[in-house]
Motif scaffolding. Sequence first.
Motif, mmCIF file in Angstrom:
data_model
loop_
_atom_site.group_PDB
_atom_site.id
_atom_site.type_symbol
_atom_site.label_atom_id
_atom_site.label_comp_id
_atom_site.label_asym_id
_atom_site.label_seq_id
_atom_site.Cartn_x
_atom_site.Cartn_y
_atom_site.Cartn_z
ATOM 1 N N VAL A 103 -10.081 -12.714 -7.649
ATOM 2 C CA VAL A 103 -10.599 -11.548 -6.926
ATOM 3 C C VAL A 103 -11.516 -10.730 -7.832
ATOM 4 O O VAL A 103 -11.240 -10.541 -9.017
ATOM 5 C CB VAL A 103 -9.438 -10.678 -6.357
ATOM 6 N N MET A 104 -12.623 -10.284 -7.234
ATOM 7 C CA MET A 104 -13.583 -9.430 -7.937
ATOM 8 C C MET A 104 -13.348 -7.984 -7.503
ATOM 9 O O MET A 104 -13.500 -7.652 -6.321
ATOM 10 C CB MET A 104 -15.027 -9.827 -7.576
ATOM 11 N N ASP A 105 -12.964 -7.144 -8.460
ATOM 12 C CA ASP A 105 -12.786 -5.715 -8.191
ATOM 13 C C ASP A 105 -14.145 -5.038 -8.357
ATOM 14 O O ASP A 105 -14.598 -4.800 -9.465
ATOM 15 C CB ASP A 105 -11.742 -5.148 -9.158
ATOM 16 N N CYS A 106 -14.778 -4.751 -7.217
ATOM 17 C CA CYS A 106 -16.110 -4.124 -7.207
ATOM 18 C C CYS A 106 -16.034 -2.750 -6.560
ATOM 19 O O CYS A 106 -16.996 -2.300 -5.926
ATOM 20 C CB CYS A 106 -17.088 -5.011 -6.450
ATOM 21 N N LEU A 107 -14.910 -2.096 -6.704
ATOM 22 C CA LEU A 107 -14.655 -0.845 -5.996
ATOM 23 C C LEU A 107 -15.276 0.359 -6.705
ATOM 24 O O LEU A 107 -15.797 0.251 -7.821
ATOM 25 C CB LEU A 107 -13.140 -0.668 -5.833
ATOM 26 N N ASP A 108 -15.188 1.504 -6.045
ATOM 27 C CA ASP A 108 -15.776 2.725 -6.594
ATOM 28 C C ASP A 108 -14.730 3.824 -6.778
ATOM 29 O O ASP A 108 -15.079 4.982 -6.957
ATOM 30 C CB ASP A 108 -16.915 3.216 -5.703
ATOM 31 N N ASN A 109 -13.446 3.461 -6.682
ATOM 32 C CA ASN A 109 -12.410 4.479 -6.901
ATOM 33 C C ASN A 109 -11.190 3.816 -7.525
ATOM 34 O O ASN A 109 -10.924 2.631 -7.303
ATOM 35 C CB ASN A 109 -12.048 5.170 -5.587
ATOM 36 N N LEU A 110 -10.470 4.590 -8.343
ATOM 37 C CA LEU A 110 -9.385 4.010 -9.134
ATOM 38 C C LEU A 110 -8.149 3.656 -8.301
ATOM 39 O O LEU A 110 -7.554 2.597 -8.536
ATOM 40 C CB LEU A 110 -9.020 4.948 -10.285
ATOM 41 N N PRO A 111 -7.723 4.477 -7.339
ATOM 42 C CA PRO A 111 -6.521 4.099 -6.585
ATOM 43 C C PRO A 111 -6.624 2.735 -5.912
ATOM 44 O O PRO A 111 -5.674 1.945 -5.935
ATOM 45 C CB PRO A 111 -6.382 5.234 -5.558
ATOM 46 N N THR A 112 -7.775 2.437 -5.302
ATOM 47 C CA THR A 112 -7.907 1.140 -4.628
ATOM 48 C C THR A 112 -7.992 0.000 -5.631
ATOM 49 O O THR A 112 -7.539 -1.116 -5.366
ATOM 50 C CB THR A 112 -9.122 1.139 -3.680
ATOM 51 N N ARG A 113 -8.556 0.282 -6.810
ATOM 52 C CA ARG A 113 -8.563 -0.748 -7.862
ATOM 53 C C ARG A 113 -7.123 -1.146 -8.205
ATOM 54 O O ARG A 113 -6.808 -2.325 -8.371
ATOM 55 C CB ARG A 113 -9.266 -0.230 -9.121
ATOM 56 N N PHE A 114 -6.247 -0.158 -8.310
ATOM 57 C CA PHE A 114 -4.846 -0.462 -8.609
ATOM 58 C C PHE A 114 -4.190 -1.236 -7.456
ATOM 59 O O PHE A 114 -3.314 -2.075 -7.691
ATOM 60 C CB PHE A 114 -4.073 0.828 -8.906
ATOM 61 N N MET A 115 -4.587 -0.943 -6.218
ATOM 62 C CA MET A 115 -4.042 -1.693 -5.078
ATOM 63 C C MET A 115 -4.428 -3.166 -5.160
ATOM 64 O O MET A 115 -3.623 -4.055 -4.873
ATOM 65 C CB MET A 115 -4.584 -1.114 -3.758
ATOM 66 N N VAL A 116 -5.680 -3.417 -5.512
ATOM 67 C CA VAL A 116 -6.144 -4.804 -5.644
ATOM 68 C C VAL A 116 -5.363 -5.501 -6.751
ATOM 69 O O VAL A 116 -4.919 -6.649 -6.603
ATOM 70 C CB VAL A 116 -7.658 -4.846 -5.947
ATOM 71 N N GLN A 117 -5.164 -4.796 -7.851
ATOM 72 C CA GLN A 117 -4.436 -5.395 -8.968
ATOM 73 C C GLN A 117 -3.000 -5.731 -8.562
ATOM 74 O O GLN A 117 -2.475 -6.801 -8.906
ATOM 75 C CB GLN A 117 -4.420 -4.450 -10.165
ATOM 76 N N ALA A 118 -2.354 -4.823 -7.816
ATOM 77 C CA ALA A 118 -0.975 -5.075 -7.382
ATOM 78 C C ALA A 118 -0.913 -6.324 -6.503
ATOM 79 O O ALA A 118 -0.005 -7.160 -6.635
ATOM 80 C CB ALA A 118 -0.444 -3.858 -6.625
ATOM 81 N N ALA A 119 -1.889 -6.473 -5.617
ATOM 82 C CA ALA A 119 -1.917 -7.650 -4.740
ATOM 83 C C ALA A 119 -2.189 -8.917 -5.539
ATOM 84 O O ALA A 119 -1.569 -9.959 -5.306
ATOM 85 C CB ALA A 119 -2.981 -7.458 -3.660
ATOM 86 N N ALA A 120 -3.118 -8.833 -6.490
ATOM 87 C CA ALA A 120 -3.442 -10.011 -7.311
ATOM 88 C C ALA A 120 -2.224 -10.443 -8.126
ATOM 89 O O ALA A 120 -1.963 -11.639 -8.279
ATOM 90 C CB ALA A 120 -4.624 -9.696 -8.231
ATOM 91 N N ARG A 121 -1.478 -9.458 -8.623
ATOM 92 C CA ARG A 121 -0.261 -9.783 -9.374
ATOM 93 C C ARG A 121 0.746 -10.487 -8.475
ATOM 94 O O ARG A 121 1.367 -11.473 -8.867
ATOM 95 C CB ARG A 121 0.353 -8.497 -9.942
ATOM 96 N N GLN A 122 0.905 -9.959 -7.263
ATOM 97 C CA GLN A 122 1.861 -10.548 -6.332
ATOM 98 C C GLN A 122 1.463 -11.977 -5.967
ATOM 99 O O GLN A 122 2.316 -12.856 -5.821
ATOM 100 C CB GLN A 122 1.947 -9.672 -5.073
ATOM 101 N N LEU A 123 0.162 -12.207 -5.835
ATOM 102 C CA LEU A 123 -0.334 -13.523 -5.446
ATOM 103 C C LEU A 123 -0.468 -14.469 -6.632
ATOM 104 O O LEU A 123 -0.659 -15.678 -6.450
ATOM 105 C CB LEU A 123 -1.702 -13.368 -4.764
ATOM 106 N N GLY A 124 -0.417 -13.901 -7.853
ATOM 107 C CA GLY A 124 -0.544 -14.732 -9.046
ATOM 108 C C GLY A 124 -1.960 -15.207 -9.313
ATOM 109 O O GLY A 124 -2.175 -16.314 -9.800
ATOM 110 N N ILE A 125 -2.943 -14.372 -8.987
ATOM 111 C CA ILE A 125 -4.339 -14.772 -9.222
ATOM 112 C C ILE A 125 -5.013 -13.800 -10.193
ATOM 113 O O ILE A 125 -4.631 -12.635 -10.287
ATOM 114 C CB ILE A 125 -5.159 -14.846 -7.917
#
Lengths: 243, 77
Positions: free
Chosen positions: A130-152
């Motif tokens: 996943v490419m984190d191309c966001l413009d705000n920190l809270p959503t960046r952390f959401m993407v990271q949490a999902a990537a961790r859960q998915l193992g990617i």
Amino acid sequence: MTPPSVHATTTVPEDEPRYRRNRESITRDQQTVLRGARVAVVGLGGLGGATVEILARIGIGALTLVDGDRFEATNLNRQLLCTEKNLGRLKAEAAAERISRINAAVAVRCVPHHLDPGNAVELIGGSHLVMDCLDNLPTRFMVQAAARQLGIPMVSAAVAGTAGQLTLIEPGDPGLEAVYGPAEAAPERGAEIRLGVLPQTVIALASLACNEALKRLLGIGAGLRGKLLLVDLLDNRFDIVEI
Amino acid sequence: MPIQIQIRLYASLKPLEPPSAASHPLAPGTTAGEVLAQLDVPSARVKLVFVNGRKADLSRVLEDGDRLGVFPPVGGG
């Protein structure tokens, strides 16, 4: 969890003109791996627009495009997908159309919705990276949490003015917490509030982010796992620090 | 005898970088946090501190020849 590996199903033809001149840099076998790769791009603004352009041209086989925003005039300063004629249009639709014009072989999943904790895993699931191309920190952390859960793995870039940063985060790494501190204490936005986001910086960081993704997908080169690339174009500073 | 360190302030902090950034004189025993206070760098705008390319705390005592870098939170795209 072991990150999913890319299994190519369709070998790229030897004589495909699109990639022929890349051969000394990207072999046919590597091109085939890229064709089998599925990448999610979250955020289709400055970073995301340039990222989509590069990933489509380099031949990533499938792209999931996530952004619920529509273009507005303040996007014209840096976002490649934004034009004077498409103000008001959904960014995800514009990105999908751009890809279809560049490389019709890319399978596109267009998601014109904002990512949130309730849909993040479903939206990113099935991707190899996943490419984190966001413009705000809270959503960046959401993407990271999902990537961790998915193992990617996740490639995360951020920009303010002429400065930017980039890292590669594998599941289980300290990741964004090592950069911004705990998610609950991180601000909504950073120095870009004062400095804005300049096109030369955001496109440079998007290029570096795509390069990081390609290296990770192909298993080549020196990556930025556990490291942060710090860039300031004003003084041509490029530093890599351990985080 | 003062020691000399190199200072790099990034992004919105750059205007606070001193003219002596390439070779900044410092009293022995000075911490990274004390240097930033001397330069009037607001602590709320400091996110990443690194010394010689490695993440460090504000309590880190600086030594002669150290390279101090400070990055604010950056999140734009």
